[in-house]
Design a protein around this motif. Structure first.
Motif, PDB file in Angstrom:
ATOM      1  N   PRO A   1       0.825  -1.216   0.000  1.00 33.29           N
ATOM      2  CA  PRO A   1       0.000   0.000   0.000  1.00 33.29           C
ATOM      3  C   PRO A   1       0.852   1.256   0.000  1.00 33.29           C
ATOM      4  O   PRO A   1       1.922   1.296   0.609  1.00 33.29           O
ATOM      5  N   ARG A   2       0.368   2.269  -0.677  1.00 32.61           N
ATOM      6  CA  ARG A   2       1.047   3.561  -0.680  1.00 32.61           C
ATOM      7  C   ARG A   2       0.525   4.368   0.500  1.00 32.61           C
ATOM      8  O   ARG A   2      -0.659   4.677   0.581  1.00 32.61           O
ATOM      9  N   ILE A   3       1.397   4.698   1.430  1.00 31.80           N
ATOM     10  CA  ILE A   3       0.982   5.437   2.613  1.00 31.80           C
ATOM     11  C   ILE A   3       1.251   6.925   2.394  1.00 31.80           C
ATOM     12  O   ILE A   3       2.400   7.362   2.287  1.00 31.80           O
ATOM     13  N   PHE A   4       0.175   7.688   2.280  1.00 35.83           N
ATOM     14  CA  PHE A   4       0.299   9.137   2.104  1.00 35.83           C
ATOM     15  C   PHE A   4      -0.140   9.890   3.356  1.00 35.83           C
ATOM     16  O   PHE A   4      -0.062  11.117   3.398  1.00 35.83           O
ATOM     17  N   ASN A   5      -0.596   9.163   4.368  1.00 35.99           N
ATOM     18  CA  ASN A   5      -0.921   9.780   5.652  1.00 35.99           C
ATOM     19  C   ASN A   5       0.361   9.860   6.476  1.00 35.99           C
ATOM     20  O   ASN A   5       0.779   8.892   7.108  1.00 35.99           O
ATOM     21  N   THR A   6       0.999  11.010   6.463  1.00 36.62           N
ATOM     22  CA  THR A   6       2.297  11.163   7.132  1.00 36.62           C
ATOM     23  C   THR A   6       2.181  11.055   8.648  1.00 36.62           C
ATOM     24  O   THR A   6       3.155  10.718   9.323  1.00 36.62           O
ATOM     25  N   VAL A   7       1.001  11.309   9.193  1.00 36.87           N
ATOM     26  CA  VAL A   7       0.795  11.129  10.634  1.00 36.87           C
ATOM     27  C   VAL A   7       0.950   9.658  10.991  1.00 36.87           C
ATOM     28  O   VAL A   7       1.619   9.296  11.974  1.00 36.87           O
ATOM     29  N   LYS A   8       0.360   8.804  10.192  1.00 33.08           N
ATOM     30  CA  LYS A   8       0.467   7.358  10.436  1.00 33.08           C
ATOM     31  C   LYS A   8       1.917   6.899  10.334  1.00 33.08           C
ATOM     32  O   LYS A   8       2.399   6.105  11.158  1.00 33.08           O
TER      33      LYS A   8
ATOM     34  N   PHE B   1       2.467  22.163  11.981  1.00 31.03           N
ATOM     35  CA  PHE B   1       1.729  21.076  12.616  1.00 31.03           C
ATOM     36  C   PHE B   1       1.774  19.823  11.742  1.00 31.03           C
ATOM     37  O   PHE B   1       1.829  19.907  10.514  1.00 31.03           O
ATOM     38  N   ASP B   2       1.700  18.669  12.389  1.00 32.05           N
ATOM     39  CA  ASP B   2       1.663  17.406  11.650  1.00 32.05           C
ATOM     40  C   ASP B   2       0.293  17.163  11.037  1.00 32.05           C
ATOM     41  O   ASP B   2       0.169  16.561   9.975  1.00 32.05           O
ATOM     42  N   TYR B   3      -0.730  17.602  11.743  1.00 26.92           N
ATOM     43  CA  TYR B   3      -2.094  17.455  11.236  1.00 26.92           C
ATOM     44  C   TYR B   3      -2.934  18.607  11.770  1.00 26.92           C
ATOM     45  O   TYR B   3      -2.506  19.353  12.669  1.00 26.92           O
TER      46      TYR B   3
ATOM     47  N   MET C   1     -12.066  24.400   2.652  1.00 23.72           N
ATOM     48  CA  MET C   1     -10.838  24.657   3.409  1.00 23.72           C
ATOM     49  C   MET C   1      -9.745  23.668   3.026  1.00 23.72           C
ATOM     50  O   MET C   1      -8.601  24.047   2.734  1.00 23.72           O
ATOM     51  N   ILE C   2     -10.101  22.382   3.030  1.00 20.04           N
ATOM     52  CA  ILE C   2      -9.119  21.345   2.702  1.00 20.04           C
ATOM     53  C   ILE C   2      -8.629  21.507   1.268  1.00 20.04           C
ATOM     54  O   ILE C   2      -7.426  21.404   0.982  1.00 20.04           O
ATOM     55  N   TRP C   3      -9.555  21.797   0.353  1.00 18.37           N
ATOM     56  CA  TRP C   3      -9.179  21.951  -1.055  1.00 18.37           C
ATOM     57  C   TRP C   3      -8.282  23.162  -1.265  1.00 18.37           C
ATOM     58  O   TRP C   3      -7.333  23.118  -2.053  1.00 18.37           O
ATOM     59  N   ALA C   4      -8.574  24.244  -0.544  1.00 20.87           N
ATOM     60  CA  ALA C   4      -7.793  25.468  -0.699  1.00 20.87           C
ATOM     61  C   ALA C   4      -6.336  25.251  -0.339  1.00 20.87           C
ATOM     62  O   ALA C   4      -5.454  25.945  -0.877  1.00 20.87           O
ATOM     63  N   CYS C   5      -6.069  24.291   0.537  1.00 26.31           N
ATOM     64  CA  CYS C   5      -4.684  24.059   0.956  1.00 26.31           C
ATOM     65  C   CYS C   5      -4.231  22.637   0.650  1.00 26.31           C
ATOM     66  O   CYS C   5      -3.433  22.062   1.394  1.00 26.31           O
ATOM     67  N   ARG C   6      -4.712  22.103  -0.461  1.00 25.82           N
ATOM     68  CA  ARG C   6      -4.281  20.766  -0.880  1.00 25.82           C
ATOM     69  C   ARG C   6      -2.767  20.779  -1.080  1.00 25.82           C
ATOM     70  O   ARG C   6      -2.191  21.730  -1.604  1.00 25.82           O
ATOM     71  N   GLY C   7      -2.131  19.724  -0.633  1.00 24.66           N
ATOM     72  CA  GLY C   7      -0.679  19.642  -0.741  1.00 24.66           C
ATOM     73  C   GLY C   7       0.044  20.206   0.459  1.00 24.66           C
ATOM     74  O   GLY C   7       1.277  20.086   0.545  1.00 24.66           O
ATOM     75  N   ALA C   8      -0.670  20.797   1.404  1.00 19.20           N
ATOM     76  CA  ALA C   8      -0.031  21.326   2.618  1.00 19.20           C
ATOM     77  C   ALA C   8       0.481  20.167   3.469  1.00 19.20           C
ATOM     78  O   ALA C   8      -0.062  19.060   3.423  1.00 19.20           O
ATOM     79  N   PRO C   9       1.529  20.402   4.260  1.00 21.65           N
ATOM     80  CA  PRO C   9       2.101  19.305   5.044  1.00 21.65           C
ATOM     81  C   PRO C   9       1.199  18.773   6.153  1.00 21.65           C
ATOM     82  O   PRO C   9       1.310  17.598   6.526  1.00 21.65           O
ATOM     83  N   ALA C  10       0.311  19.598   6.690  1.00 17.23           N
ATOM     84  CA  ALA C  10      -0.560  19.140   7.776  1.00 17.23           C
ATOM     85  C   ALA C  10      -1.718  18.317   7.217  1.00 17.23           C
ATOM     86  O   ALA C  10      -2.448  18.770   6.334  1.00 17.23           O
ATOM     87  N   ILE C  11      -1.884  17.103   7.741  1.00 21.93           N
ATOM     88  CA  ILE C  11      -2.918  16.188   7.264  1.00 21.93           C
ATOM     89  C   ILE C  11      -4.261  16.556   7.896  1.00 21.93           C
ATOM     90  O   ILE C  11      -4.346  16.791   9.100  1.00 21.93           O
ATOM     91  N   PRO C  12      -5.347  16.598   7.103  1.00 24.30           N
ATOM     92  CA  PRO C  12      -6.655  16.936   7.672  1.00 24.30           C
ATOM     93  C   PRO C  12      -7.279  15.781   8.470  1.00 24.30           C
ATOM     94  O   PRO C  12      -7.480  14.688   7.942  1.00 24.30           O
TER      95      PRO C  12
END
Length: 285
Positions: free
Chosen positions: A27-34, A64-66, A84-95
């Protein structure tokens, strides 16, 4: 010769299935918090209650991490949070979204708009957490339906294949009733972290931080969560408590106030005694 050819053909046919089946990709893990939690790191989330995309983006890029998007105790709508989430897509903090409740509608809307973390408030039954897992995960692990949403544009065309490995479930224990079932909650497959809610543990028990009975509840949640290898959450003021690794940080108004104080030459307020979480709802506005 015919017998030899037959034997060779049978051998080839027996060998073919195992050698020709494609290996299932990891699996590709894109949730950096995990990923950070798996690496033994601590993670901190800033709390967002404002619907202003500019404020959200400022928080998302602040380190922040998330982001703990507060939908339980705010008037935020899913449409506003999606923007809000779309406006900052690609930001390092995970929603991450603290949903109002573990309902099918709340959770499926949250994951459809791109949340990779679902925070479940007021956990006082195992069934509530099981429902959260069910509606956040696609089959065969859950019963999330294949609806529309912006998740694919945010996280990639292979989102459906990898979503179950990236979406995290955080169960909040906020009362003595929740503490009583802490072991069952921590033991559930699909629960990634258990969060000891400092303010509500005090509110529902009538005990204050530092009281032996209060601390015994926190210790019980602590020990059982770590026993099952799950993330252990709490307020940022508990960052130096052993075992805790998933923290809720301050909200926008608190950060603006402390930032303004620092800019004007004052010392940022810690909101109380070191290591003691401030009481939610008592912050100056």
């Amino acid at each position: 010769m015919i017998l030899l050819q037959t034997l060779l053909l049978v051998t080839a046919l027996l060998w073919l299935p195992s050698s020709s089946i494609a290996q299932t990709p990891a699996p590709r893990i894109f949730n950096t918090v995990k990923l950070k939690l798996q690496q033994g790191k601590q993670v901190v989330g800033g709390t967002v209650s404002s619907s202003d995309p500019d404020i959200y983006c400022a928080m998302a890029g602040a380190g922040f991490d998330y982001l703990w998007i507060e939908m339980q105790h705010s008037p935020l709508s899913y449409q506003e949070v999606a923007r809000m989430i779309w406006a900052c897509r690609g930001a390092p903090a995970i929603p991450f979204i603290r949903v109002p409740d573990a309902t099918e509608g709340d959770i499926q809307k949250a994951v459809d708009i791109g949340a990779l973390g679902i925070i479940i408030p007021m956990v006082e039954s195992v069934e509530k957490v099981k429902a959260a897992i069910k509606f956040a995960k696609y089959p065969p692990l859950g019963a999330r339906s294949q609806g529309g949403g912006q998740y694919g544009s945010l996280w990639g065309s292979d989102y459906r294949r990898n979503a179950n490995d990236n979406i995290m479930i955080v169960a909040m224990i906020e009362s003595p009733a929740g503490v009583a079932i802490a072991e069952q909650i921590a033991a559930l497959p699909g629960v990634d972290a258990v969060f000891a809610a400092s303010t509500d543990l005090s509110s529902f028990s009538g005990l204050r931080q530092g009281d032996p009975q209060y601390e015994a509840m926190v210790t019980k949640v602590h020990d059982l969560t770590l026993k099952f290898g799950k993330g252990l959450g709490g307020p940022l003021a508990w960052k130096n408590r052993s075992g805790f690794n998933f923290f809720q940080g301050p909200g926008e108004s608190s950060l603006i106030r402390s930032g303004a104080s620092a800019a004007l030459g004052g010392a940022p307020s810690e909101g109380g005694r070191k290591g003691v979480a401030p009481l939610e709802g008592t912050e100056k506005k």
